[in-house]
Design an enzyme around this catalytic site. Structure first.
Site, PDB file in Angstrom:
ATOM      1  N   LYS A 111       7.668 -18.799  -5.065  1.00 18.36           N
ATOM      2  CA  LYS A 111       7.613 -17.769  -4.008  1.00 18.36           C
ATOM      3  C   LYS A 111       6.173 -17.515  -3.610  1.00 18.36           C
ATOM      4  CE  LYS A 111      11.732 -15.266  -3.436  1.00 18.36           C
ATOM      5  NZ  LYS A 111      12.586 -14.968  -4.585  1.00 18.36           N
ATOM      6  N   LYS A 194      17.906 -26.192  -3.647  1.00 16.26           N
ATOM      7  CA  LYS A 194      19.030 -25.419  -4.187  1.00 16.26           C
ATOM      8  C   LYS A 194      19.774 -24.690  -3.069  1.00 16.26           C
ATOM      9  CE  LYS A 194      18.364 -21.346  -5.930  1.00 16.26           C
ATOM     10  NZ  LYS A 194      18.081 -20.119  -6.674  1.00 16.26           N
ATOM     11  N   LYS A 197      21.316 -18.107  -0.916  1.00 16.91           N
ATOM     12  CA  LYS A 197      21.684 -17.077   0.060  1.00 16.91           C
ATOM     13  C   LYS A 197      20.694 -16.990   1.205  1.00 16.91           C
ATOM     14  CE  LYS A 197      23.380 -14.268  -3.718  1.00 16.91           C
ATOM     15  NZ  LYS A 197      23.001 -13.454  -4.815  1.00 16.91           N
TER      16      LYS A 197
HETATM   17  P1  AMP Z   1      21.551 -14.904  -7.891  1.00 17.78           P
HETATM   18  O1  AMP Z   1      22.365 -14.990  -6.666  1.00 17.78           O
HETATM   19  O2  AMP Z   1      20.167 -15.452  -7.705  1.00 17.78           O
HETATM   20  O3  AMP Z   1      21.585 -13.540  -8.499  1.00 17.78           O
HETATM   21  O4  AMP Z   1      22.234 -15.880  -8.933  1.00 17.78           O
HETATM   22  C1  AMP Z   1      23.379 -15.537  -9.674  1.00 17.78           C
HETATM   23  C2  AMP Z   1      23.799 -16.684 -10.552  1.00 17.78           C
HETATM   24  O5  AMP Z   1      24.186 -17.808  -9.761  1.00 17.78           O
HETATM   25  C3  AMP Z   1      22.688 -17.170 -11.484  1.00 17.78           C
HETATM   26  O6  AMP Z   1      23.255 -17.493 -12.741  1.00 17.78           O
HETATM   27  C4  AMP Z   1      22.182 -18.402 -10.799  1.00 17.78           C
HETATM   28  O7  AMP Z   1      21.611 -19.330 -11.695  1.00 17.78           O
HETATM   29  C5  AMP Z   1      23.459 -18.957 -10.177  1.00 17.78           C
HETATM   30  N1  AMP Z   1      23.170 -19.775  -8.989  1.00 17.78           N
HETATM   31  C6  AMP Z   1      22.580 -19.353  -7.835  1.00 17.78           C
HETATM   32  N2  AMP Z   1      22.452 -20.388  -6.967  1.00 17.78           N
HETATM   33  C7  AMP Z   1      22.975 -21.477  -7.579  1.00 17.78           C
HETATM   34  C8  AMP Z   1      23.151 -22.839  -7.190  1.00 17.78           C
HETATM   35  N3  AMP Z   1      22.765 -23.283  -5.995  1.00 17.78           N
HETATM   36  N4  AMP Z   1      23.729 -23.678  -8.077  1.00 17.78           N
HETATM   37  C9  AMP Z   1      24.142 -23.245  -9.279  1.00 17.78           C
HETATM   38  N5  AMP Z   1      24.009 -21.971  -9.711  1.00 17.78           N
HETATM   39  C10 AMP Z   1      23.435 -21.082  -8.868  1.00 17.78           C
END
Ligand code: AMP
Ligand code: TRP
Length: 328
Positions: A111, A194, A197
């Site tokens: 970031k 990756k 969102k």
């Molecule tokens: P977050 O939306 O960043 O709070 O992520 C919530 C969970 O989703 C965490 O365990 C992340 O590691 C997982 N996660 C988010 N994006 C991905 C992705 N593209 N592939 C696999 N896991 C993901």
């Protein structure tokens, strides 16, 4: 019974990456552990949020947890900011975390590289310590997350070990649980990045996307100029990503999927994937509609908060005593 803690940030709509990398594993593990699943709104405000949107998303994520199959009768679902011990413990742990350790966190480094540090909050910098507090407050044994969170669970372990060495056994040192397949679902348009969102719309499937949109996104996923379907994330990141998604959604191995489509062309494979994905996501969307505005959702979050508060208060009192804070 061993305990699980995990969380998802309400900083955007849930993606297929969240579902495959994290939430679908929560549903598999929930039968064998005492589970706390958190909506981590304090983590979300490390970057600016619109307050109305944030409020809405907190309940969206909670409802989606349940819609995805997390059983509120078996697990505890709650909102992070409703249990004040998270921030209390985070401060104490920040005083036991080195700046050098935080400087090594790749998520922050990425970031900072993209945006420069001037506009970044200090909360974003200490983010992993708040995450450590989330996990250590509850003596979680296992933390199911996607690949991108592995380093944050590792720093949590380091902090726990350091604290235990200094003050005597206080925290359980947690392990991460990262799935073998699907730990990093990639963007459909830029399959070396990756799925996330905040990234581009067309490359990211949201759990609440209309079926026609899901189909469109899959059909226009970037692949390569070959014609054969096989798994090689280096050489064929696009197709390999789609194979992983298909494998998880249909409970098959990568090899089984490759075998199934070895004579098919990309178009046929994508169509089959879109069908399976929609078949899996539609019932989630239906359940979401039923739960999202129900009184039951608030009851579940109230009960989750009370359970979490009970455990967290005991722990924070113990920690304060060990460190020598307060009068008692
Ligand atoms: P977050 O939306 O960043 O709070 O992520 C919530 C969970 O989703 C965490 O365990 C992340 O590691 C997982 N996660 C988010 N994006 C991905 C992705 N593209 N592939 C696999 N896991 C993901
Ligand atoms: N940082 C995690 C993410 O972005 C979310 C999170 C916050 C979390 N606290 C946690 C995950 C504790 C697991 C355990 O995905």
């Amino acid at each position: 019974m061993k305990r699980i803690f995990s969380g998802v940030k309400p900083s955007g709509d849930l993606t297929l990456g969240n579902y495959i990398g994290a939430i679908s594993n929560f549903t598999k593990l929930q039968h064998d552990y005492d589970c706390l699943f958190c909506v981590v709104d304090l983590h979300a405000i490390t970057v600016p949020q619109d307050r109305q949107e944030l409020k809405k998303r907190v309940k969206d994520i909670a409802a989606l947890y349940i819609a995805c199959g997390i059983d509120p009768n078996k697990t505890h679902i709650f909102v992070q900011s409703e249990v004040p011990s998270h921030t209390q413990l985070a401060w104490i742990l920040e005083c036991h975390t080195y700046i050098g350790e935080l400087n090594r966190m790749t998520q922050f480094k990425d970031k900072a590289q993209k945006l420069g540090t001037d506009g970044l909050s200090s909360g974003l910098y200490t983010y992993p310590v708040l995450m450590a507090a989330d996990i250590l407050l509850y003596d979680a044994d296992l933390v199911p997350v996607g690949e991108d969170q592995k380093q944050h669970v590792e720093i949590t372990r380091d902090i726990a070990i350091r604290f235990n060495n200094r003050y005597g056994e206080t925290f359980v040192v947690p392990e991460h649980f990262i799935p073998k397949v699907g730990a990093r679902i990639m963007d459909l348009q830029e399959p070396t990045k990756k799925m996330s969102k905040s990234e581009n719309d067309k490359g990211c499937i949201l759990l609440l996307d209309e079926p026609s949109i899901i189909r469109k996104k899959i059909m226009s996923a970037v692949t390569d100029s070959e014609t054969q379907i096989y798994y090689d994330p280096q050489k064929k990141p696009g197709i390999s990503n789609l194979i992983s998604i298909y494998a998880i959604i249909t409970n098959k191995t990568i090899d089984e999927v490759v075998e199934e489509f070895k004579d098919a062309n990309y178009g046929t494979f994508k169509k089959a994937l879109a069908d399976k994905l929609i078949e899996r996501i539609l019932p989630i969307q239906e359940r979401f509609k039923d739960i999202r505005n129900s009184k039951e959702l608030d009851d579940i979050l109230d009960a989750g908060r009370d359970y979490a508060m009970h455990l967290a208060t005991r722990k924070i009192n113990k920690v304060m005593k060990k460190v020598g804070l307060g009068r008692h």
